[in-house]
Write a protein that holds these residues in place. Structure first.
Motif, PDB file in Angstrom:
ATOM      1  N   VAL A  76       0.246   5.182  -6.343  1.00  0.00           N
ATOM      2  CA  VAL A  76       0.819   4.162  -5.474  1.00  0.00           C
ATOM      3  C   VAL A  76      -0.082   2.939  -5.524  1.00  0.00           C
ATOM      4  CG1 VAL A  76       1.549   3.613  -3.125  1.00  0.00           C
ATOM      5  CG2 VAL A  76       1.710   5.978  -3.957  1.00  0.00           C
ATOM      6  N   ARG A  78       0.023  -1.680  -4.913  1.00  0.00           N
ATOM      7  CA  ARG A  78       0.761  -2.863  -4.480  1.00  0.00           C
ATOM      8  C   ARG A  78       1.333  -3.575  -5.698  1.00  0.00           C
ATOM      9  NH1 ARG A  78       0.982  -6.197   0.163  1.00  0.00           N
ATOM     10  NH2 ARG A  78       1.501  -8.329  -0.388  1.00  0.00           N
ATOM     11  N   ASN A  86       5.755  -6.684   2.199  1.00  0.00           N
ATOM     12  CA  ASN A  86       4.892  -5.756   1.480  1.00  0.00           C
ATOM     13  C   ASN A  86       5.747  -5.001   0.467  1.00  0.00           C
ATOM     14  OD1 ASN A  86       3.528  -5.326   4.601  1.00  0.00           O
ATOM     15  ND2 ASN A  86       2.249  -6.019   2.939  1.00  0.00           N
ATOM     16  N   TYR A  88       5.293  -2.103  -2.699  1.00  0.00           N
ATOM     17  CA  TYR A  88       4.442  -1.169  -3.420  1.00  0.00           C
ATOM     18  C   TYR A  88       5.277  -0.449  -4.464  1.00  0.00           C
ATOM     19  CZ  TYR A  88       0.996  -2.112   0.114  1.00  0.00           C
ATOM     20  OH  TYR A  88       0.091  -2.754   0.928  1.00  0.00           O
ATOM     21  N   ILE A 105       5.117  -3.000   6.235  1.00  0.00           N
ATOM     22  CA  ILE A 105       4.377  -1.736   6.240  1.00  0.00           C
ATOM     23  C   ILE A 105       3.553  -1.582   7.518  1.00  0.00           C
ATOM     24  CG2 ILE A 105       2.750  -0.280   4.976  1.00  0.00           C
ATOM     25  CD1 ILE A 105       5.329  -0.901   3.363  1.00  0.00           C
ATOM     26  N   VAL A 154       0.942   4.100   1.384  1.00  0.00           N
ATOM     27  CA  VAL A 154       1.238   2.675   1.537  1.00  0.00           C
ATOM     28  C   VAL A 154       0.690   2.129   2.845  1.00  0.00           C
ATOM     29  CG1 VAL A 154       3.208   2.694  -0.027  1.00  0.00           C
ATOM     30  CG2 VAL A 154       3.590   2.999   2.407  1.00  0.00           C
TER      31      VAL A 154
END
Length: 165
Positions: A76, A78, A86, A88, A105, A154
């Motif tokens: 995971v 960004r 946000n 990801y 997030i 996240v």
């Protein structure tokens, strides 16, 4: 499947239960303190480790790694150039499957999608209790432990990024 998470405990060294909509304990998130990197274990109610989660040590961008039984399951990180919300990217270990996580997030209002199809919706909207949010898994064939692990990742990455600003 609907799961309930109490927000106050998302921190290293904290252990907390994730419950289903009937109040039964489904997953224990076990944060490991005193480690060089962020480390969590996702356990079942009997204490068996289902998933290991840890920060990748040497990466250009912050990355969390999800493993099952010592084997890589997902990474995971960004997405680049996500200015308004946000975003990801979750790359599964099979190399061909990518999940998208987007939303607010830190406000615990985001979605996990695969090719535009909603897999899970994370939201505080339906809860009046402060610091509580729900994780609604929309597909019966989805892996609940993996989706919980992605949510943990996240949120942790977003918290780290906000702390660095």
């Amino acid at each position: 499947m609907r799961l309930l998470v109490r927000d106050r405990v998302f921190g290293i060294g904290d252990d907390y239960w994730i419950e289903d909509d009937r109040g039964s304990k489904v997953f224990l998130v076990d944060g490991k303190a005193m480690r060089l990197r962020d480390t969590f274990e996702l356990k079942d109610p009997q204490g068996r480790v289902l998933i290991d989660i840890h920060a990748k040590m040497l990466a250009l961008r912050d990355t969390m790694v999800i493993e099952r039984e010592g084997e890589p399951l997902a990474r995971v990180k960004r997405k680049r150039l996500s200015l308004l919300r946000n975003h990801y990217r979750v790359e599964l270990a099979d190399g061909s499957t990518t999940l998208d996580v987007s939303g607010k997030i830190l406000d615990r209002e985001f979605a996990i999608e695969y090719e535009g199809e909603l897999l899970a919706d994370i939201s505080r909207r339906w809860f009046s209790v402060r610091g509580t949010y729900g994780l609604h898994i929309t597909r019966d064939d989805a892996d609940p432990a993996l989706l919980v692990a992605i949510a943990v990742c996240v949120i942790r990455l977003a918290e780290k990024e906000r702390g660095a600003d």
